[in-house]
Enzyme design. Structure first.
Site, mmCIF file in Angstrom:
data_model
loop_
_atom_site.group_PDB
_atom_site.id
_atom_site.type_symbol
_atom_site.label_atom_id
_atom_site.label_comp_id
_atom_site.label_asym_id
_atom_site.label_seq_id
_atom_site.Cartn_x
_atom_site.Cartn_y
_atom_site.Cartn_z
ATOM 1 N N ASP A 182 0.918 -1.140 0.000
ATOM 2 C CA ASP A 182 0.000 0.000 0.000
ATOM 3 C C ASP A 182 0.950 1.179 0.000
ATOM 4 O OD1 ASP A 182 -1.388 2.270 0.717
ATOM 5 O OD2 ASP A 182 -2.906 1.140 1.782
ATOM 6 N N HIS A 183 1.089 1.834 -1.152
ATOM 7 C CA HIS A 183 2.213 2.785 -1.254
ATOM 8 C C HIS A 183 2.072 3.959 -0.285
ATOM 9 C CE1 HIS A 183 -0.413 5.096 -3.968
ATOM 10 N NE2 HIS A 183 0.393 6.117 -3.764
ATOM 11 N N LYS B 192 -12.427 11.504 -6.937
ATOM 12 C CA LYS B 192 -11.731 12.014 -8.126
ATOM 13 C C LYS B 192 -12.451 13.292 -8.554
ATOM 14 C CE LYS B 192 -9.198 8.166 -9.295
ATOM 15 N NZ LYS B 192 -7.750 8.179 -9.063
ATOM 16 N N GLU C 21 -8.509 14.048 -4.911
ATOM 17 C CA GLU C 21 -7.718 14.125 -6.150
ATOM 18 C C GLU C 21 -8.453 14.994 -7.152
ATOM 19 O OE1 GLU C 21 -5.428 10.344 -7.207
ATOM 20 O OE2 GLU C 21 -7.393 9.636 -6.574
ATOM 21 N N HIS D 160 -5.651 2.674 1.134
ATOM 22 C CA HIS D 160 -5.017 3.894 1.650
ATOM 23 C C HIS D 160 -5.817 4.505 2.817
ATOM 24 C CE1 HIS D 160 -2.914 3.208 -1.954
ATOM 25 N NE2 HIS D 160 -3.596 3.992 -2.759
HETATM 26 C C1 BG6 Z 1 -3.530 4.592 -6.357
HETATM 27 C C2 BG6 Z 1 -4.900 4.615 -6.985
HETATM 28 O O1 BG6 Z 1 -3.421 3.524 -5.462
HETATM 29 O O2 BG6 Z 1 -3.318 5.795 -5.649
HETATM 30 C C3 BG6 Z 1 -5.062 5.827 -7.879
HETATM 31 O O3 BG6 Z 1 -5.094 3.434 -7.741
HETATM 32 C C4 BG6 Z 1 -4.714 7.095 -7.136
HETATM 33 O O4 BG6 Z 1 -6.397 5.912 -8.384
HETATM 34 C C5 BG6 Z 1 -3.357 6.951 -6.459
HETATM 35 O O5 BG6 Z 1 -4.688 8.162 -8.073
HETATM 36 C C6 BG6 Z 1 -3.067 8.134 -5.564
HETATM 37 O O6 BG6 Z 1 -1.741 8.047 -5.113
HETATM 38 P P1 BG6 Z 1 -0.957 9.351 -4.648
HETATM 39 O O7 BG6 Z 1 0.340 8.841 -4.133
HETATM 40 O O8 BG6 Z 1 -0.839 10.222 -5.845
HETATM 41 O O9 BG6 Z 1 -1.821 9.967 -3.595
#
Ligand code: BG6
Length: 514
Positions: A206-207, A365, A245, A269
């Site tokens: 989960d980045h 979004k 976003e 997230h």
């Molecule tokens: C990803 C989603 O995991 O995270 C995307 O699949 C989203 O839809 C993105 O835009 C957002 O990541 P960050 O790091 O730009 O907040």
């Protein structure tokens, strides 16, 4: 916080080496020799995130001296062309200046294998490439396999790499999100992984956990004496988590139509941010301790009833003055699509620390701007002992964690307006990462790739975490199936459906102003 201001104003950027706050950045460990194989290497993630992250690691000398990368994908290209594409990707998406010497060294470790994951001949070519790298570069049989492919392809890959472990060296797998589509599919993936790998060899991404500001939540809470005593239902009125976003679909219609905001953001997230905000102090910053505390929070979450979950889909509107189409007019989306691009809601963590304290959240979004924040709103102080009306400009104390952009922390407090009388207004004490440390923040993927090579799973999700998150999302999705939403219900460029505002208004609260 004062110190931060001082440092920011004190010295020009070139003198970063003399900034004592940079001391901590020198803590470093270099991973053991290994080869990183990326399945799905022709995809967007590899170009936009993984190779720029590898370059950033190489740039800082954080990769092991004996290192190799294999890109594996169906595209019928050779190593030379793959390297050329990755170079362009690094130049376009990297956060550092492009240095030919750094690139040349990294590029020399790269191989590309064109393969269909169902084809045995392809697997043989991959084994040959890995063996060649072991021989040429001394990578010693250590393997990281990165699955940057849809979950449907995981199983076949896991079986192959699980069965063909090298006699010498370790093997680890990274599973990119989405990790399944629902609880049943996530359980099946976990079972497949468990057949071949121990939990400490599995790295579910989960980045958000790789983001500096997300990790700073733990430092803020557990390394400072002043926050933890008030971090509970006695002092906190409620929490607001926003993952906003401004972008739309970005050409990902086929994925997003199946996922929607609840699977794309809430399942991972957002629930991770809830868990980190609400968790008890772990006894150590290690994988078992941290993840056990997070799972306890996830298990304590009440499944929100339909009145406490709001879904939305954007119609046409304006983003930064530009007209943008509605979701149903995006390429690859049908005119009747019922996919949600916004989810807002109210969660309760049913334990002694948090009972009756709402955690409001929203993600969407095509909202007006990109912003991820966690706002901890404290209870109001009793009426101040000054003349009537003095507190008109005073809002409750809020500790605002800016996850991105403008990374930092800000505390809203009341202060006396200069001059006669005792008028009070809300002001902000700010800590800005950029100002304090005067260094660019690493990208999440840099930290995560490095941690995997170091064998540290702390910032990755454990099997039970993922399953708890899916259980909650499955319940929400099941409730939604009962009726058809009337979409679109918010204009692109607005802060989401009116029902999300009503959710807070009913409780006598409102979303934070921006
Ligand atoms: C990803 C989603 O995991 O995270 C995307 O699949 C989203 O839809 C993105 O835009 C957002 O990541 P960050 O790091 O730009 O907040």
């Amino acid at each position: 916080m004062t110190e931060v201001q001082d440092t920011r104003d004190a010295a020009p950027a070139e003198e970063v080496g003399e900034n004592p706050l940079l001391e901590g950045l020198r803590i470093r460990r270099t991973p053991e020799a290994c080869v990183l194989t990326i399945f799905g290497a022709s995809g967007d993630l590899t170009q936009r995130k993984l190779f720029p992250a590898l370059y950033a690691l190489a740039f800082r000398d954080l990769l092991p001296p004996q290192f190799g990368v294999v890109g594996a994908a169906r595209s019928a290209i050779d190593t030379e062309e793959f390297v050329e594409r990755m170079r362009a990707a690094v130049e376009e998406h990297g956060r550092d200046e492009f240095r030919q010497d750094v690139w040349d060294e990294l590029a020399a470790s790269v191989r590309y294998v064109s393969m269909d994951f169902k084809d045995e001949a392809g697997w043989q070519r991959l084994i040959d490439a890995l063996t060649e790298l072991d021989d040429e570069r001394g990578t010693g049989g250590n393997r990281v396999y990165y699955m940057a492919v849809p979950p449907s392809a995981f199983e076949g890959i896991v079986a192959h790499v699980g069965e063909r472990r090298e006699a010498e060296g370790w093997t680890r797998v990274i599973a990119e999100k989405p990790f399944g589509h629902d609880l049943a599919s996530a359980r099946a993936l976990n079972a497949t992984l468990a057949e071949h790998f121990a939990e400490e060899e599995i790295f579910r991404i989960d980045h958000y956990l790789g983001k500096e500001t997300v990790q700073n939540m733990l430092v803020l809470r557990f390394a400072n004496g002043i926050f933890e005593p008030v971090w509970n239902r006695q002092f906190i009125d409620h929490v607001q988590i926003t993952v906003a976003e401004s972008v739309g679909l970005e050409g990902r219609a086929s994925f997003y139509e199946e996922a929607g905001a609840v699977r794309d953001i809430v399942q991972n997230h957002l629930l991770q941010l809830v868990a980190l905000t609400a968790m008890e102090p772990p006894i150590a910053f290690d994988a078992e301790s941290v993840r056990t505390e997070k799972v306890k929070v996830l298990k304590s979450l009440h499944t929100p009833g339909p009145k406490h979950i709001i879904r939305g889909q954007y119609g046409p509107g304006l983003i930064e003055g530009e007209q943008v189409p509605g979701y149903r007019d995006e390429e690859g989306v049908g005119p009747e699509s019922a996919t949600e691009t916004y989810v807002g809601g109210k969660l309760y963590v049913d334990n002694w620390r948090w009972a009756d304290t709402p955690f409001y959240f929203r993600t969407g979004k095509r909202l007006p701007k990109r912003e991820t924040t966690i706002a901890i709103q404290f209870k109001r102080a009793p009426k101040p002992p000054f003349e009537a009306g003095s507190e008109d400009g005073l809002r409750p104390n809020v500790l605002l964690l800016h996850i991105q952009p403008d990374e930092g922390v800000s505390l809203a407090i009341g202060a006396k307006v200069p001059g006669q009388g005792m008028a009070i207004r809300t002001v902000h004490m700010d800590f800005l990462y950029g100002g304090a440390f005067r260094t660019g923040l690493p990208e999440a993927y840099e930290r995560l790739i490095l941690d995997c090579m170091l064998g540290d799973t702390t910032l990755f999700m454990r099997a039970d975490e993922v399953e708890e998150q899916w259980a909650l999302v499955d319940a929400v999705v099941a409730a939604w199936k009962r009726d058809r939403p009337s979409f679109p219900n918010y204009a692109a460029g607005s802060w989401g459906p009116a029902a999300a505002d009503d959710l807070l208004h009913r409780d006598g609260r409102s979303w934070r102003r921006h």
